[in-house]
Design a protein around this motif. Sequence first.
Motif, short mmCIF file in Angstrom:
data_model
loop_
_atom_site.label_atom_id
_atom_site.label_comp_id
_atom_site.label_asym_id
_atom_site.label_seq_id
_atom_site.Cartn_x
_atom_site.Cartn_y
_atom_site.Cartn_z
N SER A 112 11.25 5.49 3.69
CA SER A 112 10.96 5.33 5.10
C SER A 112 12.01 4.47 5.78
O SER A 112 12.48 4.79 6.87
CB SER A 112 9.59 4.69 5.31
OG SER A 112 8.74 4.97 4.26
N ILE A 143 -0.46 8.84 2.16
CA ILE A 143 -0.26 8.28 0.82
C ILE A 143 -0.95 6.92 0.71
O ILE A 143 -1.59 6.60 -0.30
CB ILE A 143 1.25 8.11 0.53
CG1 ILE A 143 1.91 9.46 0.45
CG2 ILE A 143 1.47 7.33 -0.75
CD1 ILE A 143 1.38 10.36 -0.62
N ALA A 144 -0.85 6.12 1.75
CA ALA A 144 -1.48 4.79 1.71
C ALA A 144 -2.98 4.93 1.51
O ALA A 144 -3.59 4.19 0.74
CB ALA A 144 -1.17 4.03 2.99
N TYR A 154 -3.64 6.12 -2.08
CA TYR A 154 -3.34 5.02 -2.99
C TYR A 154 -4.48 3.99 -2.99
O TYR A 154 -4.98 3.57 -4.03
CB TYR A 154 -2.04 4.39 -2.51
CG TYR A 154 -1.39 3.41 -3.44
CD1 TYR A 154 -1.20 3.73 -4.77
CD2 TYR A 154 -0.93 2.19 -2.96
CE1 TYR A 154 -0.56 2.83 -5.61
CE2 TYR A 154 -0.30 1.30 -3.80
CZ TYR A 154 -0.12 1.62 -5.11
OH TYR A 154 0.51 0.75 -5.94
N PHE A 211 2.85 11.42 6.34
CA PHE A 211 2.94 11.33 4.89
C PHE A 211 2.64 9.90 4.43
O PHE A 211 1.84 9.68 3.52
CB PHE A 211 4.36 11.72 4.47
CG PHE A 211 4.51 11.92 3.01
CD1 PHE A 211 4.31 13.16 2.45
CD2 PHE A 211 4.85 10.86 2.18
CE1 PHE A 211 4.45 13.35 1.10
CE2 PHE A 211 5.00 11.04 0.83
CZ PHE A 211 4.80 12.30 0.28
N ILE A 212 3.29 8.95 5.08
CA ILE A 212 3.13 7.56 4.64
C ILE A 212 1.68 7.10 4.82
O ILE A 212 1.09 6.49 3.93
CB ILE A 212 4.11 6.66 5.39
CG1 ILE A 212 5.53 6.96 4.90
CG2 ILE A 212 3.78 5.19 5.18
CD1 ILE A 212 6.60 6.38 5.76
N SER A 220 0.83 -1.21 0.00
CA SER A 220 0.00 0.00 0.00
C SER A 220 0.86 1.25 0.00
O SER A 220 0.37 2.35 -0.14
CB SER A 220 -0.93 -0.01 1.21
OG SER A 220 -0.18 0.25 2.38
N ILE A 221 2.16 1.09 0.18
CA ILE A 221 3.06 2.23 0.11
C ILE A 221 3.84 2.13 -1.19
O ILE A 221 4.43 1.09 -1.47
CB ILE A 221 4.06 2.22 1.28
CG1 ILE A 221 3.31 1.92 2.58
CG2 ILE A 221 4.80 3.52 1.36
CD1 ILE A 221 4.25 1.62 3.72
N PRO A 222 3.86 3.17 -1.99
CA PRO A 222 4.66 3.13 -3.21
C PRO A 222 6.10 2.76 -2.89
O PRO A 222 6.63 3.18 -1.86
CB PRO A 222 4.55 4.55 -3.75
CG PRO A 222 3.29 5.08 -3.18
CD PRO A 222 3.10 4.41 -1.87
N LEU A 273 8.70 5.25 -1.69
CA LEU A 273 8.41 5.82 -0.38
C LEU A 273 8.72 4.81 0.72
O LEU A 273 9.17 5.18 1.81
CB LEU A 273 6.96 6.26 -0.32
CG LEU A 273 6.61 7.35 -1.31
CD1 LEU A 273 5.21 7.86 -1.06
CD2 LEU A 273 7.60 8.49 -1.24
#
Lengths: 331, 307, 364, 334
Positions: free
Chosen positions: B158, D309-310, D313, D305-306, B149-151, B154
Amino acid sequence: MTGVSLLDVEDLRVRFQRKGQPATTAVDGVSFSVDAGEVVGLVGESGCGKSVTSLAVMGLLPRRGTSISGSVRFDGTDLLALSPSELARRRGRDLAMVFQDPMTSLNPVLTLGRQLTEVLRAHTDLDRAAAKKEAVELLGRVGIPDPRRRAGEFPHQLSGGMRQRVLIAIALACSPRLIIADEPTTALDVTIQAQVLDLLTTLVRESGTAMVLITHDLGVVAGTCDRVNVLYAGRVVESAPRGELFAAPRHRYTQGLLAAVPRVDAPEGTPLHPVRGSVNDRLAWEVGCAFAPRCAHADAACRVPDIALSGPRPEHTARCVHPAGTPLEVA
Amino acid sequence: MTALDALTPQAPPPAEVTGGGGAGPWRSAWRRLRRNPAGIVGAVIVLLFVLVAVLAPLLAPFRPATSEWFGEVTPTSVPGPSDEHPLGLDSYGSDLLTQLIYGARSSLVIGVVSTAVGLAVGALLGVLAGGIGGWVDTVIMRLVDVLLSIPSLLLAVSVAALLGRSPVSIMLAISAAQVPIFARLLRASLLAQRGQDYVVALRSLGLRQRRIVVGHMLPNSLGPVLVQATLTLATAVIEVAALSFLGLGDPNPAVAEWGRMLVTAQDRLDQAPWLALYPGIAIAVTALGFTLLGEALREALDPRSGR
Amino acid sequence: MAGARSAQAAPSGAAADGPLLSVRGLEVHYPIRTGILQRTVGAVRAVDGVDLDVPRGTTYGLVGESGCGKSTLGRAVLRLTEPTAGSVAIGGTDLLALGGEQLRRERRRMQMVFQDPLASLDPRQTVESALLEPLAVHRAEGGPSAWRARVRGLLDRVGLPSGAGAKYPHEFSGGQRQRVGIARALVLDPDLLVADEPVSALDVSVQAQVLVLLEELQRDLGLTYLVIAHDLAVVKHVSTTVGVMYLGALVEEGTSSGLYARPLHPYTRALLSAAPVPDPVAEASRERILLSGDLPSPADPPSGCRFRTRCPWVQPTRCADERPLLRVVDGHPPTQKVACHWAEDIEAGRLQPRGSARPAAPAA
Amino acid sequence: MLTLVVRRLALLVLVLFGLSLLLFAWVRALPGDPARALLGEKATPAGIAAVNERYGFDQPVWQQYLTYLGQIVRGDFGASINTGEPVVTTFFERFPATIELSLAALVLAIVLGIPLGYLAARRRGGWLDNAVVGGSLLGVVVPVFFLAVLLKYLLAIQLGLFPTSGRQDARIDATHVTNFYVLDGLLTREWDASWDALVHLVLPAIALGSIPLAIIVRITRASVLDVLSDDHVRTAEAKGLSRAVISRRHVLRNALLPVSTTLGLQAGALLSGAVLTETVFSINGIGSYLFDAVTQLDYPVLQGFILFIAVVYALVNLVVDISYGVIDPRVRVS
């Protein structure tokens, strides 16, 4: 058999050339004819060229990498000489086709009604409403219950047998003079096969449409066709009226097939006589009879090129050096 | 004709006789690979890249990151090609060619190690999920869902941010993004095979589940995994550079790295555009090599996908 | 073919006089889950209560159309699909009572021949290694050299050319592949062979080769077969006893000669009348029973007699509310059993079919 | 269909829950005193005390997590350590720029990609096909930041055709309503502002669009080739329909189904690419915000941010799945 036939296929040859691979000959000089209103069978096993023949007649083979020669005369015009757009105008209107796999032969994202009306709209001057009405009528004619509702449905909502009925309706939509049915019931169960064959033959006889029925099943041919052409390795090896073909087959391949197929009505203990080898074991026709490597009767005489179709009568011919019924049979 | 005829051995078609010992799937894949021009180009690029990386000390004219000629770099100009420096200097006054050659080295090391780690962990998860099934499968696949679910960039960012800036953290960052890909691939491949007749046949022969998975299903999944690993190497090379570009690269200035070269070149884009051009091309060509090779492998291993 | 069978197998005596395979009340239901929580809302009754016995050395032919549950039944008998209920006994051993390791060892006694021989072989294994592996796994007698000799003998026995062992499955023709499949099924010297559509993927001229081979192997090795097929002619040819399946249950059972000569169940009659015969004379004179409609969903089978929605002889009484059981009918041998309330009346002609039955369309 | 949506939303909640656990563990895993780690070089006793109070680092771990979860649920992602601004506020300020850029890139990719992919498949093996396949390969292997740098140098610095950086010329006094600058110009009828924003978008959009373009072209081409060999296309040909009708109704329409699913998957790549592109062109989107956060190890921003974004997305993919169901009757009806 001269010039008066509805469809006259003469010395049809189809070769495929794919990049980096040796060319293969799928159809190697097939000739047969279909008279108006007649039902003609093309019978053979996988790789005998029966489906390629039908696609060549319809002009549906991919243009690239395919070379076709010979002639396909439909009502006097050579279809092979027509431009793609001229041919497209005739397809669906004068000659139509029913395909083998009903599950994949309909467009999954269009309604059944739409798939019927588009062929009507392409070849007749019916307006949208009239075409829609005609489509519902056609669905009813091929035995689809509640045709008005079904016309708004999508292919996946129908069973295989029902889809094949829709394909038949599409083929019959513009009252063509010839229908080519390529293994129309192979993907179906026996009881559904019986329904669909019954429907197809009834409709064809009623409307006087000629039909080429392509199948691997001798039983299907026995119940439906007027004339039968048996294909092996891209050639017609035997051509006969239905009754004669089954009662007195001449080519050793036809004879072998009939002896190898178990029958539901055979008395108990009837032995099977298999044909040895597989369809891959074959000679090039330039060397002799392609069936020779699998034939129990083959000898040196079979290994001569260009064995002609011959027989005591022009209606029943076979491409065989030692046909059944000659003294060799006792050997 | 008697029934015995059917049992007498038949001569196989002529084409098969010449084969001799018979052609295994790997061997015929190899044959197809050799006939694919794009694959050969890819293989040559990859080979050159590996050679340059391995033989960097021999090939490079100087030692990397010396800043030996720092005096020749002025705020407004960077010396271009000369007899001594065929590609000129970089903005820190090191030999540009040397930097590029050593850059291959760090790309290769990070790419290979991160792909190996990603493959190992991903494959293990995939095999556990696909081979055991049940709640193990559920837990692993939910974890994979979270990671997916995280590109990927990214995710790498992280992990790199978490572990701090070090070569190890960069490798782990990149492999973290690959783990879910390999896990999914292997699980899907194993699941697809589980229902296949040959697996059912092996069960009916009384083979143990472990033997079926390890001895049959895994080897049959190897092809797609190999393809994915090759393609992943291309992504890894780009992602190493991207991390450097975002300031998460290897902090050691003595290590030459294409991505960082590209970042520093940005400040002098109008004076010395080649400073950006060369490392950029190096990244693209390397990625191209792995991609071409990967695609050719895919086609060779699955002839039907030939497009 | 001196067996690789070890001393512990080969049960003689007590179990030998009963049927080799005995199936009682076998059910395979697949749950249907829907909704957000994947609640079980029903079941696909793929196999819904089947009893059958197969005596040693005979062939039981199971015939039916796609979706009738015949393949599921075949796999459930081998416990390749887990049955929901019922029992399966082979030579007196209840298979469903066996634990994992016992079952694995017992598997050598029963093997399967698949429809698509290519799909049933590991593409990365040579034929020889595919045949050696089960011998090694079961630690058959003799050791590697004896195993190799056995494999060579077996390949020769099924009619494959010498040198076939070193080849990969894709290098063979369809018929040869099926011979490989049969050899692999025989390598552990089993008692029972379940053949699921063993010839339907093959060319017509090659089907007979495989059928004849199966016959010979049965005669020589004393094998017991459960043959599953949709082709009525194939089933008739190979079987001693034939069972006709419809929507997960047997609707008729009988000796192959008796059942084909005098079918009792309307469905059997329709099937037989629909099977094409390569003989125009026979085709023209046969009565043709055309069934209307399609197979109902096995997830929601009709009440009472499952065939009633398509049956030309359906009656207003009993058919809808009473599920017919297999029973013997007067005037027929006790081996023939039918699950139809009205079998006697239909056979005697006291009941007439609804309009859809008629002679075959005249040919020309 | 409704079931699908609900199940996907349930899965999203699950994923977010897992993600929050990971992110929580992440901060906890930082070496040393979490508060000091969070603040990094800027740690002052007062700052540490403030952070400890906010995160409750002196409480048991599970309670800390619950507190954290509660904050997330309320939409409170904390404040940036650098600027002190609440993360959420900055997001909403900067997000329009990123969306504007991503949409421009996506539109470019779709408008070019689908026709090119279709034509390449129709003329398989021809020069156009080879060019398209080769070009899409380049799109995959040339890093987006390199392409951005290259475009900036050639077209902006050398030729001066486009501005080198920013979203709008500082000299233009534009009114910002939605923070979508192109749209703002249209809404306020400040045509020049809109045009200038558009001109600023061109290079970044081309650079960023290279990723989805390459993929859309390839998928379209492969999908059209698949459909062309489908039986139903042969049926359409046998009906004698015109080439145009077959192409439009029977080939392209069916071929677009798989293309639409990949569009959703592009969202991730697009966001990653946007971060890099915005850096090169100095665009004040969330990409450059992230860049700053990364370089300064601003953990609250990274965490927020994460998660953010999730969610984006997952929602994009959900929308794509739903639209797929609308297009494809097989999914819609069953």
